[in-house]
Design a protein around this motif. Sequence first.
Motif, short mmCIF file in Angstrom:
data_model
loop_
_atom_site.label_atom_id
_atom_site.label_comp_id
_atom_site.label_asym_id
_atom_site.label_seq_id
_atom_site.Cartn_x
_atom_site.Cartn_y
_atom_site.Cartn_z
N PRO A 4 0.99 -1.21 0.05
CA PRO A 4 -0.08 -0.05 0.10
C PRO A 4 0.92 1.39 0.11
N PHE A 30 -3.93 3.52 2.61
CA PHE A 30 -4.69 3.37 3.64
C PHE A 30 -5.89 4.16 3.71
N GLN A 61 -6.74 -1.66 3.16
CA GLN A 61 -6.18 -1.26 4.60
C GLN A 61 -6.73 -0.22 5.31
N ASN A 88 -3.22 -1.04 9.30
CA ASN A 88 -2.04 -0.34 9.58
C ASN A 88 -1.48 -0.08 10.62
N HIS A 159 7.44 -4.95 8.37
CA HIS A 159 8.68 -3.88 7.67
C HIS A 159 9.48 -3.70 8.90
N TYR A 167 11.86 6.22 7.35
CA TYR A 167 12.47 5.44 6.37
C TYR A 167 14.03 5.54 6.30
N ASP A 192 12.84 -2.39 1.33
CA ASP A 192 14.01 -2.32 0.60
C ASP A 192 14.23 -3.50 -0.22
C1 LIG Z 1 4.75 7.19 -0.80
C2 LIG Z 1 4.53 6.36 0.32
C3 LIG Z 1 3.11 5.95 0.65
C4 LIG Z 1 2.96 4.94 1.58
N1 LIG Z 1 1.87 4.58 2.01
C5 LIG Z 1 1.55 3.45 2.95
C6 LIG Z 1 0.09 3.29 3.29
O1 LIG Z 1 -0.81 3.73 2.83
N2 LIG Z 1 -0.02 2.06 4.04
C7 LIG Z 1 1.01 1.36 4.85
O2 LIG Z 1 0.86 0.48 5.37
N3 LIG Z 1 2.55 1.86 4.12
C8 LIG Z 1 2.53 2.57 3.32
N4 LIG Z 1 3.83 3.09 2.85
C9 LIG Z 1 4.75 2.04 3.23
C10 LIG Z 1 5.21 0.88 2.18
O3 LIG Z 1 3.93 0.14 2.22
C11 LIG Z 1 6.22 0.21 2.63
O4 LIG Z 1 6.09 -0.54 3.92
C12 LIG Z 1 7.57 0.83 2.83
O5 LIG Z 1 7.63 1.82 1.74
C13 LIG Z 1 8.63 -0.10 2.71
O6 LIG Z 1 8.76 -0.95 1.74
P1 LIG Z 1 9.59 -0.70 0.15
O7 LIG Z 1 10.84 -0.52 0.59
O8 LIG Z 1 9.17 -2.06 -0.50
O9 LIG Z 1 8.90 0.59 -0.54
C14 LIG Z 1 4.22 4.02 2.00
C15 LIG Z 1 5.30 4.39 1.76
C16 LIG Z 1 5.62 5.23 0.66
C17 LIG Z 1 7.02 5.41 0.08
#
Ligand SMILES: Cc1cc2nc3c(=O)[nH]c(=O)nc-3n(C[C@H](O)[C@H](O)[C@H](O)COP(=O)(O)O)c2cc1C
Length: 307
Positions: A4, A30, A61, A88, A159, A167, A192
């Motif tokens: 998401p 979300f 979510q 979430n 995560h 992050y 990541d």
């Molecule tokens: C722009 C953006 C918006 C996000 N929005 C949500 C969200 O709505 N709900 C959620 O659980 N995580 C959200 N995340 C976190 C991602 O779902 C994920 O947990 C996080 O980016 C780490 O994974 P990745 O390295 O594969 O991006 C968001 C991340 C980014 C970068």
Amino acid sequence: MLAPMQGLTNSALRRLYLQKYQPDLVFTEFVRVQAQTRKRVAKNELSDMQDHSAVAPLVVQLIGNDPEALADAALLLQAQGIQHINLNLGCPYGRMTTGATGGELLRQPQRLALMLKALRRVCRGSFSVKCRAGYEDLLQWQSLLPLFEESAVDFIVLHPRTVAQRYNGTADHRISAAMAAATSLPVIANGDINSPQAARTLLTRTGVAGLMIGRGALADPMIFQRIRGTAPLEVDPAQRRRDLGLFIGDLWPDYLQKFCGERQALMKIKDVLNFIPDVDLQRDLGKLKRTTSGAAFLARLQHTFPV
Ligand SMILES: Cc1cc2nc3c(=O)[nH]c(=O)nc-3n(C[C@H](O)[C@H](O)[C@H](O)COP(=O)(O)O)c2cc1C
């Protein structure tokens, strides 16, 4: 599964992924659950859910903090045909005016237990959580795990950063492995995972049940197919341009249809472009992002990312 991402994984983007790039599962951005109004979920959020759930499971979510309101929202969604609900517990940008939500809830285990119980009671399909490893302590998951087990969630997306980390740093998937070893609940590793090679290593070395990919799937929409072996592991720069040209070109008409007007569609598609990290493409992506009309956007796309 596709992660998401607020502002990005709207119904148009999800539809394209399901049709062309085949993640096993997609999540909505979300959806805020309102405790103060009887409606619980805003109308525009509801309308974003009513599509493609027949193609692959759609997980909606929820973010909120009121057990009763969350249960009401889950019932409302189920009445509309939604079968999979996720909570979430990771967002590091909680809105404090309406109480702690997302990752902040890791600091309130008693409230969290009530929320989990309320949701489990009403969710007839799958009910899962998406959480960080802890609020400030990367080992906090150990005390959260019994809560998830007692409330019989169907799976946990982890995560492995803390909420406080936001992050920064890197996701430590030794924690994903430790959680997977400590519970019989399926653990999905997230964070990541930016290459098919890294994904495969994670799957073979950590004992997790699956992977969730966010930014890595925007950077390379074919990552799910590469992991499965139905697309090449690596491509040369010319093919990379063609792949991106196709992706952006396919997204544009769907964005035009989804968002009100060209300006809004342009703004939204540029948000996606921000997640394409290739150093050698930044100049051309920059020019694409500076276009101010749909016609100019398409002309520039066809010129610099020919398919
Ligand atoms: C722009 C953006 C918006 C996000 N929005 C949500 C969200 O709505 N709900 C959620 O659980 N995580 C959200 N995340 C976190 C991602 O779902 C994920 O947990 C996080 O980016 C780490 O994974 P990745 O390295 O594969 O991006 C968001 C991340 C980014 C970068």
